[in-house]
Write a protein that holds these residues in place. Structure first.
Motif, PDB file in Angstrom:
ATOM      1  N   TRP A   1       0.639  -6.486  -9.343  1.00  0.00           N
ATOM      2  CA  TRP A   1       1.675  -5.872  -9.260  1.00  0.00           C
ATOM      3  C   TRP A   1       1.907  -4.411  -8.395  1.00  0.00           C
ATOM      4  CZ3 TRP A   1       6.036  -8.445  -9.899  1.00  0.00           C
ATOM      5  CH2 TRP A   1       6.233  -9.156 -10.762  1.00  0.00           C
ATOM      6  N   ALA A   2       0.887  -3.920  -8.535  1.00  0.00           N
ATOM      7  CA  ALA A   2       0.989  -2.510  -7.612  1.00  0.00           C
ATOM      8  C   ALA A   2       0.471  -2.900  -6.273  1.00  0.00           C
ATOM      9  CB  ALA A   2      -0.435  -1.738  -8.076  1.00  0.00           C
ATOM     10  N   LEU A   3      -0.356  -3.855  -5.903  1.00  0.00           N
ATOM     11  CA  LEU A   3      -0.455  -4.225  -4.542  1.00  0.00           C
ATOM     12  C   LEU A   3       0.845  -4.805  -3.997  1.00  0.00           C
ATOM     13  CD1 LEU A   3      -4.151  -5.888  -4.781  1.00  0.00           C
ATOM     14  CD2 LEU A   3      -3.448  -3.955  -3.435  1.00  0.00           C
ATOM     15  N   TYR A   4       1.693  -5.471  -4.831  1.00  0.00           N
ATOM     16  CA  TYR A   4       2.872  -6.175  -4.319  1.00  0.00           C
ATOM     17  C   TYR A   4       3.664  -4.983  -3.812  1.00  0.00           C
ATOM     18  CZ  TYR A   4       7.504  -8.155  -4.398  1.00  0.00           C
ATOM     19  OH  TYR A   4       8.654  -8.476  -4.082  1.00  0.00           O
ATOM     20  N   TRP A   5       4.045  -3.935  -4.773  1.00  0.00           N
ATOM     21  CA  TRP A   5       4.988  -3.030  -4.633  1.00  0.00           C
ATOM     22  C   TRP A   5       4.815  -1.973  -3.427  1.00  0.00           C
ATOM     23  CZ3 TRP A   5       9.481  -3.942  -6.229  1.00  0.00           C
ATOM     24  CH2 TRP A   5       9.551  -4.442  -7.619  1.00  0.00           C
ATOM     25  N   ILE A   6       3.238  -1.847  -3.331  1.00  0.00           N
ATOM     26  CA  ILE A   6       2.644  -0.870  -2.258  1.00  0.00           C
ATOM     27  C   ILE A   6       3.094  -1.421  -0.944  1.00  0.00           C
ATOM     28  CG2 ILE A   6       0.603  -0.132  -1.157  1.00  0.00           C
ATOM     29  CD1 ILE A   6      -0.682   0.397  -4.177  1.00  0.00           C
ATOM     30  N   HIS A   7       2.994  -2.891  -0.904  1.00  0.00           N
ATOM     31  CA  HIS A   7       3.030  -3.552   0.464  1.00  0.00           C
ATOM     32  C   HIS A   7       4.544  -4.031   0.612  1.00  0.00           C
ATOM     33  CE1 HIS A   7      -1.342  -3.545  -0.095  1.00  0.00           C
ATOM     34  NE2 HIS A   7      -1.270  -3.319   1.337  1.00  0.00           N
ATOM     35  N   THR A   8       5.284  -3.835  -0.568  1.00  0.00           N
ATOM     36  CA  THR A   8       6.964  -4.228  -0.296  1.00  0.00           C
ATOM     37  C   THR A   8       7.628  -2.902   0.334  1.00  0.00           C
ATOM     38  OG1 THR A   8       6.721  -5.788  -1.972  1.00  0.00           O
ATOM     39  CG2 THR A   8       8.783  -4.951  -1.369  1.00  0.00           C
ATOM     40  N   LEU A   9       7.240  -1.937  -0.120  1.00  0.00           N
ATOM     41  CA  LEU A   9       7.888  -0.600   0.292  1.00  0.00           C
ATOM     42  C   LEU A   9       7.170   0.546   0.915  1.00  0.00           C
ATOM     43  CD1 LEU A   9       8.790   0.007  -3.828  1.00  0.00           C
ATOM     44  CD2 LEU A   9      10.387  -0.823  -1.792  1.00  0.00           C
ATOM     45  N   PRO A  10       7.565   0.516   2.228  1.00  0.00           N
ATOM     46  CA  PRO A  10       6.560   1.242   3.259  1.00  0.00           C
ATOM     47  C   PRO A  10       6.632   2.775   2.785  1.00  0.00           C
ATOM     48  CG  PRO A  10       8.358  -0.232   4.364  1.00  0.00           C
ATOM     49  CD  PRO A  10       8.581  -0.169   2.889  1.00  0.00           C
ATOM     50  N   ASP A  11       7.523   3.355   2.311  1.00  0.00           N
ATOM     51  CA  ASP A  11       7.375   4.692   2.001  1.00  0.00           C
ATOM     52  C   ASP A  11       6.523   4.968   0.874  1.00  0.00           C
ATOM     53  OD1 ASP A  11       9.368   5.135   3.846  1.00  0.00           O
ATOM     54  OD2 ASP A  11      11.120   5.447   2.429  1.00  0.00           O
ATOM     55  N   VAL A  12       6.269   4.253  -0.170  1.00  0.00           N
ATOM     56  CA  VAL A  12       5.259   4.249  -1.154  1.00  0.00           C
ATOM     57  C   VAL A  12       3.875   3.983  -0.421  1.00  0.00           C
ATOM     58  CG1 VAL A  12       4.454   3.302  -3.101  1.00  0.00           C
ATOM     59  CG2 VAL A  12       6.849   3.434  -3.009  1.00  0.00           C
ATOM     60  N   LYS A  13       3.710   3.049   0.353  1.00  0.00           N
ATOM     61  CA  LYS A  13       2.472   3.082   0.895  1.00  0.00           C
ATOM     62  C   LYS A  13       2.109   4.204   1.987  1.00  0.00           C
ATOM     63  CE  LYS A  13      -0.395  -0.067   3.803  1.00  0.00           C
ATOM     64  NZ  LYS A  13      -0.468  -1.520   4.517  1.00  0.00           N
ATOM     65  N   ALA A  14       2.935   4.829   2.646  1.00  0.00           N
ATOM     66  CA  ALA A  14       2.809   5.732   3.467  1.00  0.00           C
ATOM     67  C   ALA A  14       2.235   7.105   2.843  1.00  0.00           C
ATOM     68  CB  ALA A  14       3.966   6.207   4.366  1.00  0.00           C
ATOM     69  N   THR A  15       2.856   7.443   1.486  1.00  0.00           N
ATOM     70  CA  THR A  15       2.741   8.510   0.918  1.00  0.00           C
ATOM     71  C   THR A  15       1.361   8.259  -0.019  1.00  0.00           C
ATOM     72  OG1 THR A  15       5.256   8.951   0.167  1.00  0.00           O
ATOM     73  CG2 THR A  15       3.508   9.891  -1.182  1.00  0.00           C
ATOM     74  N   LEU A  16       1.081   7.109  -0.318  1.00  0.00           N
ATOM     75  CA  LEU A  16      -0.173   6.907  -1.147  1.00  0.00           C
ATOM     76  C   LEU A  16      -1.172   6.793  -0.149  1.00  0.00           C
ATOM     77  CD1 LEU A  16      -1.586   6.162  -3.452  1.00  0.00           C
ATOM     78  CD2 LEU A  16      -1.369   3.660  -3.112  1.00  0.00           C
ATOM     79  N   MET A  17      -1.328   6.274   1.203  1.00  0.00           N
ATOM     80  CA  MET A  17      -2.297   6.461   2.174  1.00  0.00           C
ATOM     81  C   MET A  17      -2.640   7.914   2.487  1.00  0.00           C
ATOM     82  SD  MET A  17      -3.484   3.481   2.007  1.00  0.00           S
ATOM     83  CE  MET A  17      -4.828   3.793   3.322  1.00  0.00           C
ATOM     84  N   ALA A  18      -1.703   8.752   2.826  1.00  0.00           N
ATOM     85  CA  ALA A  18      -1.649  10.108   3.079  1.00  0.00           C
ATOM     86  C   ALA A  18      -2.629  10.791   2.015  1.00  0.00           C
ATOM     87  CB  ALA A  18      -0.336  10.625   3.183  1.00  0.00           C
ATOM     88  N   GLU A  19      -2.253  10.458   0.841  1.00  0.00           N
ATOM     89  CA  GLU A  19      -3.116  11.027  -0.336  1.00  0.00           C
ATOM     90  C   GLU A  19      -4.337  10.721  -0.334  1.00  0.00           C
ATOM     91  OE1 GLU A  19      -1.639  12.305  -4.824  1.00  0.00           O
ATOM     92  OE2 GLU A  19      -2.222  10.075  -4.506  1.00  0.00           O
ATOM     93  N   LEU A  20      -4.713   9.433  -0.290  1.00  0.00           N
ATOM     94  CA  LEU A  20      -6.003   9.042  -0.211  1.00  0.00           C
ATOM     95  C   LEU A  20      -6.853   9.601   0.775  1.00  0.00           C
ATOM     96  CD1 LEU A  20      -5.500   5.068  -1.115  1.00  0.00           C
ATOM     97  CD2 LEU A  20      -6.354   6.957  -2.544  1.00  0.00           C
ATOM     98  N   GLU A  21      -6.198   9.640   2.177  1.00  0.00           N
ATOM     99  CA  GLU A  21      -6.867  10.131   3.332  1.00  0.00           C
ATOM    100  C   GLU A  21      -7.115  11.641   3.176  1.00  0.00           C
ATOM    101  OE1 GLU A  21      -4.163   8.980   6.466  1.00  0.00           O
ATOM    102  OE2 GLU A  21      -4.718   6.904   6.383  1.00  0.00           O
ATOM    103  N   SER A  22      -6.162  12.521   2.355  1.00  0.00           N
ATOM    104  CA  SER A  22      -6.551  13.792   2.244  1.00  0.00           C
ATOM    105  C   SER A  22      -8.157  14.237   1.377  1.00  0.00           C
ATOM    106  CB  SER A  22      -5.433  14.189   1.500  1.00  0.00           C
ATOM    107  OG  SER A  22      -5.570  13.966   0.124  1.00  0.00           O
ATOM    108  N   LEU A  23      -8.513  13.274   1.017  1.00  0.00           N
ATOM    109  CA  LEU A  23      -9.938  13.414   0.380  1.00  0.00           C
ATOM    110  C   LEU A  23     -10.841  13.237   1.166  1.00  0.00           C
ATOM    111  CD1 LEU A  23      -9.329  11.550  -2.974  1.00  0.00           C
ATOM    112  CD2 LEU A  23      -9.085  13.643  -2.499  1.00  0.00           C
ATOM    113  N   GLY A  24     -10.688  12.788   2.346  1.00  0.00           N
ATOM    114  CA  GLY A  24     -11.944  12.781   3.411  1.00  0.00           C
ATOM    115  C   GLY A  24     -12.609  11.412   3.297  1.00  0.00           C
ATOM    116  N   LYS A  25     -13.753  11.340   3.839  1.00  0.00           N
ATOM    117  CA  LYS A  25     -14.491  10.393   3.531  1.00  0.00           C
ATOM    118  C   LYS A  25     -15.527  10.387   2.574  1.00  0.00           C
ATOM    119  CE  LYS A  25     -14.701   8.825   8.643  1.00  0.00           C
ATOM    120  NZ  LYS A  25     -15.592   8.435   9.544  1.00  0.00           N
ATOM    121  N   SER A  26     -15.920   9.260   1.828  1.00  0.00           N
ATOM    122  CA  SER A  26     -16.780   9.108   0.793  1.00  0.00           C
ATOM    123  C   SER A  26     -16.193  10.208  -0.452  1.00  0.00           C
ATOM    124  CB  SER A  26     -18.104   9.088   1.140  1.00  0.00           C
ATOM    125  OG  SER A  26     -18.324   8.330   2.141  1.00  0.00           O
ATOM    126  N   PRO A  27     -15.170  10.395  -0.763  1.00  0.00           N
ATOM    127  CA  PRO A  27     -14.725  11.057  -1.961  1.00  0.00           C
ATOM    128  C   PRO A  27     -15.446  10.543  -3.379  1.00  0.00           C
ATOM    129  CG  PRO A  27     -13.005   9.604  -1.665  1.00  0.00           C
ATOM    130  CD  PRO A  27     -13.945   9.298  -0.646  1.00  0.00           C
TER     131      PRO A  27
END
Length: 450
Positions: free
Chosen positions: A277-303
Motif C-alpha cells: 500500500w505504501a508503495l502504491y500511494w507514494i507512486h500515485t501522489l507526486p507530492d508525497v514522493k517528492a517530500t519523502l525523497m527529500a527527507e531521505l536524501e537529507s541523511l546523505g549517503k549510507s545513513p
C-alpha cells in the motif's frame, strides 16, 4: 443509561452479511457506518452476533479495563485451526499472561533494534537483483523480503535444506487462502473437512503439518545448543528456548511451534501488505514522493538504520498506510464475562465486542477527508491508542508491533534509495480479502526505472 439489547442487527440476511464481509469488507463497513452509526450488531452466518464499535472513548474503556472483564482467545475460532490451540492469539487468562510474559523479551524495543541492519541488508540484496525496465508485482516482492526477515530474525535461518523447505512450504500454505473464494474455507466451518490430500481443507492441514515437522526438527537441533543456558544465536527462537515462567518451566514444543507459526502469519503477509500500500500511494501522489525523497536524501549517503527509522515524514507515510486500509478490519473481539457498562452502554454477558480499526480510522472527526491519503495528519497531531490502533490495543496489542514498525520504515527507505520505480498502469488499487487479512486488489504492478 441505554441498554444494548443486540436485537436490532443490520438489516441483511446472515448469509449475505457473511458474503459481504468476505468479499468486500471495507465497503460493507462503510455502508454499515453510514446507515447505523458508530455501534451496530452483525449476525454473520455460522458465528455469534458481533457488536462493531468505533467510538474512541468506548474502545479506550475496553482496552484499559481489567483483564478478567473479557475473554478474547475463545472468540478467535477462525484462527485456532490455523495457528493451533497454544497460539497467544487464542489464549485467555493466566495462560495468556504467562506466555505473553515469556515471549516479551525477544520483542523488547532495544532487542528489536539489533535487527535493523539485517532488514536493510535483506532489502538491498533483493533490490540488486532487479534490472532497469523490469516489471514486478509488489505483492510478490514484498513478501519475499518480509519472509526472509522472519526466517533470519525469528528462526535464525539463512541457508540450508531446512531453510529452503520451510520457505517453500510457508509460501504454499499461505497461498491456499489467497483469494476471497479460497478464504471462505476459514469462515464456513462446514468446508473444514479433511476429505483427503486433494480436498481444500486436507491440503491446508497437510501443508501445515509439513511446516510443523520442520519446526520440530529445528527446535530439537537448537535445544542441544541452549541446554547450557546460553542462546545459540541472536534470533528469537534461541531466546524463546531459554525463556522460563515464574515456576521455572520452559514452553512446550507444541507451544513453541504454535507461537512460531503465529509469528509467521502475523508478521509476514501483514507487513508485506502495508509495504504494498505504501508503495502504491507514494507512486500515485507526486507530492508525497517528492517530500519523502527529500527527507531521505537529507541523511546523505549510507545513513545509519537508527537515523532512517526515526525520520518523521517516513514514519507518517507508514502510519497513513496503516490507517487508510488496515491489514485487519477489527481488533480481536472481546467477550464479556459478565454484564458490562462501557461509556454509558450496558452489554449482557457473552456479548462479543469488536473495536473496528477501519471504522475508527475513517471517522471524519478524527481524520478529516478520511478517504484521502495525507501523511501530514500524523505530523500535525498525536493520536491516542484508541484513535489509531493498527496493532490492536490493551493487553492484546500485537506483540511484534515494534518489529513491524521498524521493518516498514527500513524496507521502504532502502527500496526508494536503491531503486527508482513507477506504477505499471493507472488502474486504481482497492482492498481485497486475503485469508483473514485485507490486501491489495491487483498486487501493485511496478516497473523498475533505474
Amino acid at each position: 443509561m441505554r441498554q444494548q439489547q443486540l436485537l436490532d442487527p443490520i438489516k441483511s440476511s446472515r448469509l449475505q452479511s457473511l458474503i459481504d464481509w468476505i468479499a468486500s469488507p471495507y465497503d460493507f463497513l462503510d455502508r454499515c457506518a453510514e446507515t447505523y452509526g458508530e455501534t451496530f450488531t452483525t449476525h454473520f452466518f455460522g458465528f455469534q452476533p458481533l457488536v462493531f464499535l468505533s467510538d474512541p472513548q468506548t474502545i479506550k474503556e475496553i482496552f484499559s479495563g481489567p483483564p478478567t472483564q473479557f475473554d478474547t482467545g475463545r472468540g478467535q475460532d477462525i484462527l485456532r485451526p490455523l495457528l493451533g490451540r497454544n497460539s497467544l492469539l487464542v489464549l485467555d487468562g493466566d495462560q495468556h499472561k504467562r506466555d505473553r510474559k515469556m515471549l516479551m523479551p525477544p520483542f523488547h524495543g532495544a532487542k528489536v533494534k539489533t535487527y535493523s541492519q539485517t532488514i536493510c541488508d535483506i532489502t538491498k540484496d533483493l533490490c540488486e537483483q532487479w534490472q532497469p525496465q523490469q516489471s514486478l508485482l509488489a505483492s510478490e516482492a514484498m513478501p519475499e523480503i518480509t519472509l526472509e526477515v522472519i526466517l533470519q530474525t525469528v528462526f535464525g535461518l539463512r541457508e540450508g535444506e531446512r531453510y529452503q523447505q520451510l520457505k517453500e512450504h510457508l509460501v504454499s500454505w499461505i497461498g491456499l487462502t489467497a483469494t476471497p473464494l479460497s478464504a471462505s474455507l476459514l469462515f464456513f466451518k462446514g468446508l473444514q473437512q479433511d476429505l483427503g490430500p486433494w480436498s481444500p481443507w486436507g491440503k491446508m492441514l497437510r501443508q501445515r503439518q509439513k511446516i510443523y515437522d520442520l519446526l520440530q526438527a529445528e527446535i530439537e537441533d537448537r535445544r542441544g545448543h541452549t541446554d547450557a543456558g546460553t542462546a545459540s544465536g541472536d534470533d528469537m527462537l534461541s531466546l524463546m528456548l531459554l525463556a522460563r515462567d515464574d515456576a521455572g518451566q520452559p514452553m512446550s514444543d507444541e507451544a513453541l511451534k504454535d507461537e512460531l507459526i503465529t509469528m509467521l502469519v502475523a508478521g509476514h503477509e501483514t507487513t508485506a501488505t502495508v509495504l504494498c500500500w505504501a508503495l502504491y500511494w507514494i507512486h500515485t501522489l507526486p507530492d508525497v514522493k517528492a517530500t519523502l525523497m527529500a527527507e531521505l536524501e537529507s541523511l546523505g549517503k549510507s545513513p545509519a538504520p537508527a537515523d532512517i527509522a526515526t525520520l518523521p515524514y517516513l514514519t507518517a507515510v507508514a502510519s497513513e498506510s496503516l490507517r487508510m486500509y488496515p491489514v485487519v478490519p477489527i481488533v480481536s473481539p472481546r467477550i464479556a464475562n459478565e454484564p458490562v457498562t462501557i461509556n454509558g452502554q450496558t452489554f449482557p454477558a457473552e456479548t462479543r465486542l469488536a473495536p473496528c480499526i477501519y471504522a475508527v480510522h475513517h471517522r471524519e472527526d478524527l481524520y478529516p477527508e478520511a478517504k484521502t491519503f495525507r501523511p501530514e495528519r500524523f505530523l500535525e497531531r498525536q493520536f491516542s491508542s484508541s484513535e489509531f490502533l493498527p496493532f490492536g490495543g490493551g493487553s492484546r496489542r500485537c506483540i511484534g508491533y515494534a518489529l513491524a514498525k521498524l521493518e516498514i520504515n527500513l524496507v521502504l527507505a532502502t527500496l526508494l534509495t536503491h531503486r527508482s520505480f513507477k506504477l505499471a498502469n493507472d488502474e486504481p488499487v482497492t482492498p481485497r480479502r486475503k485469508g483473514v487479512a485485507i490486501a491489495t486488489s491487483n498486487g501493485v504492478p511496478l516497473v523498475v526505472v533505474s
